[in-house]
Scaffold this active site. Structure first.
Site, PDB file in Angstrom:
ATOM      1  CE  LYS A  14      -2.324   0.143   3.892  1.00  0.00           C
ATOM      2  NZ  LYS A  14      -2.016   1.424   4.860  1.00  0.00           N
ATOM      3  NE  ARG A  89      -5.847   0.663   9.088  1.00  0.00           N
ATOM      4  CZ  ARG A  89      -4.627   0.959   8.601  1.00  0.00           C
ATOM      5  NH1 ARG A  89      -4.432   1.854   7.857  1.00  0.00           N
ATOM      6  NH2 ARG A  89      -3.688   0.211   9.007  1.00  0.00           N
ATOM      7  NE  ARG A 128       6.225  -2.768   6.786  1.00  0.00           N
ATOM      8  CZ  ARG A 128       5.317  -2.526   6.801  1.00  0.00           C
ATOM      9  NH1 ARG A 128       4.594  -1.896   5.385  1.00  0.00           N
ATOM     10  NH2 ARG A 128       4.264  -2.871   7.818  1.00  0.00           N
ATOM     11  NE  ARG A 134       5.026   0.260  10.516  1.00  0.00           N
ATOM     12  CZ  ARG A 134       3.930   0.420   9.752  1.00  0.00           C
ATOM     13  NH1 ARG A 134       4.045   0.919   8.664  1.00  0.00           N
ATOM     14  NH2 ARG A 134       2.629  -0.083  10.156  1.00  0.00           N
ATOM     15  NE  ARG A 145       0.070  -3.378  11.403  1.00  0.00           N
ATOM     16  CZ  ARG A 145       1.517  -3.376  10.502  1.00  0.00           C
ATOM     17  NH1 ARG A 145       2.354  -4.157  11.325  1.00  0.00           N
ATOM     18  NH2 ARG A 145       1.598  -2.736   9.649  1.00  0.00           N
TER      19      ARG A 145
HETATM   20  P1  AMP Z   1      -0.365   1.837   8.538  1.00  0.00           P
HETATM   21  O1  AMP Z   1       1.029   2.471   8.289  1.00  0.00           O
HETATM   22  O2  AMP Z   1      -1.327   1.950   7.469  1.00  0.00           O
HETATM   23  O3  AMP Z   1      -0.331   0.036   8.423  1.00  0.00           O
HETATM   24  O4  AMP Z   1      -1.111   2.185   9.955  1.00  0.00           O
HETATM   25  C1  AMP Z   1      -0.277   1.924  11.122  1.00  0.00           C
HETATM   26  C2  AMP Z   1      -1.241   2.041  12.228  1.00  0.00           C
HETATM   27  O5  AMP Z   1      -1.619   3.189  12.473  1.00  0.00           O
HETATM   28  C3  AMP Z   1      -2.546   0.980  12.209  1.00  0.00           C
HETATM   29  O6  AMP Z   1      -2.093  -0.297  12.826  1.00  0.00           O
HETATM   30  C4  AMP Z   1      -3.175   1.767  13.046  1.00  0.00           C
HETATM   31  O7  AMP Z   1      -3.007   1.800  14.343  1.00  0.00           O
HETATM   32  C5  AMP Z   1      -3.180   3.130  12.886  1.00  0.00           C
HETATM   33  N1  AMP Z   1      -3.776   3.536  11.912  1.00  0.00           N
HETATM   34  C6  AMP Z   1      -3.632   4.092  10.422  1.00  0.00           C
HETATM   35  N2  AMP Z   1      -4.701   4.552   9.768  1.00  0.00           N
HETATM   36  C7  AMP Z   1      -5.831   4.380  10.636  1.00  0.00           C
HETATM   37  C8  AMP Z   1      -7.311   4.764  10.517  1.00  0.00           C
HETATM   38  N3  AMP Z   1      -7.620   5.094   9.346  1.00  0.00           N
HETATM   39  N4  AMP Z   1      -7.733   4.458  11.730  1.00  0.00           N
HETATM   40  C9  AMP Z   1      -7.484   4.078  12.747  1.00  0.00           C
HETATM   41  N5  AMP Z   1      -6.201   3.650  12.809  1.00  0.00           N
HETATM   42  C10 AMP Z   1      -5.083   3.968  11.920  1.00  0.00           C
END
Ligand code: AMP
Length: 192
Positions: A14, A89, A128, A134, A145
């Site tokens: 993504k 999301r 990764r 991270r 996740r």
């Molecule tokens: P990502 O980098 O998109 O995988 O997001 C990392 C983390 O950020 C996720 O596991 C959530 O804890 C939080 N997060 C990102 N986007 C959202 C969203 N739209 N709603 C709620 N939590 C989010």
């Protein structure tokens, strides 16, 4: 100007595809994971709670993400375009974003969903983890996740399918192959 959203499980590419598609169409790539990590790193009353929820692989409250995204988009100079990565999301976020987008005349042209089998996802995220630093790139968290994604993405994708803007793309293969597949689907759209 393209206004799009990428929806995909963790490890599906993504972020990589979001950056590439944003560059191709000359619009900013807005990743809520990045915005939230920045917010969690700055001292504030909610910083500790945000960091903890993210480290557990859980979603943070809708209003926190919504406020960050609206603030970021409101700061853009018209004509406004973007590739959002990670927001909306959940169905609730999609409904809020649609209400806001309709009022601001900034609804999505296309919502791109990337399909990748779970075994490939876990392997990619663990690879990764070796370089990303991270905290949420661990085997246990990535499974959580992926589960969170599986629970929330069905209603989200149905919402966009019903609106007729869902583009489903195969996320396997090389980075270039996936970008080409997405571009082939976006290039035919009317982006006015
Ligand atoms: P990502 O980098 O998109 O995988 O997001 C990392 C983390 O950020 C996720 O596991 C959530 O804890 C939080 N997060 C990102 N986007 C959202 C969203 N739209 N709603 C709620 N939590 C989010």
């Amino acid at each position: 100007m393209l206004r799009s959203l990428l929806v995909a499980p963790p490890g599906a590419g993504k972020g990589t595809q979001g950056e590439r598609i944003a560059a191709v169409y000359g619009v900013p790539h807005i990743a809520t994971g990045d915005l939230l990590r920045e917010k969690a790193a700055q001292p504030s009353p909610s910083a500790g709670e945000l960091a903890a929820a993210m480290a557990r692989g859980e979603l943070v409250p809708d209003e926190v993400v919504m406020a960050l995204v609206v603030e970021r988009i409101a700061a853009l100079v018209p004509p406004v375009g973007f590739v959002l990565d990670g927001f909306p999301r959940t169905l609730a976020q999609a409904e809020q974003a649609y209400a806001w987008g309709t009022a601001a005349d900034l609804t999505f042209h296309a919502v791109v969903s990337l399909d990748v089998p779970e075994a490939v996802l876990v392997e990619r995220v663990l690879r990764r983890a070796e370089t990303s630093g991270r905290q949420d790139d661990t085997a246990e968290t990535v499974r959580r996740r992926i589960r969170v994604y599986a629970e929330s993405s069905g209603p989200l994708l149905d919402f966009y399918r019903r609106r007729g803007i869902l583009v489903e793309a195969d996320g396997t293969g090389t980075v270039d192959e996936v970008t080409a597949r997405i571009r082939a689907r976006l290039d035919v759209l009317d982006l006015s």
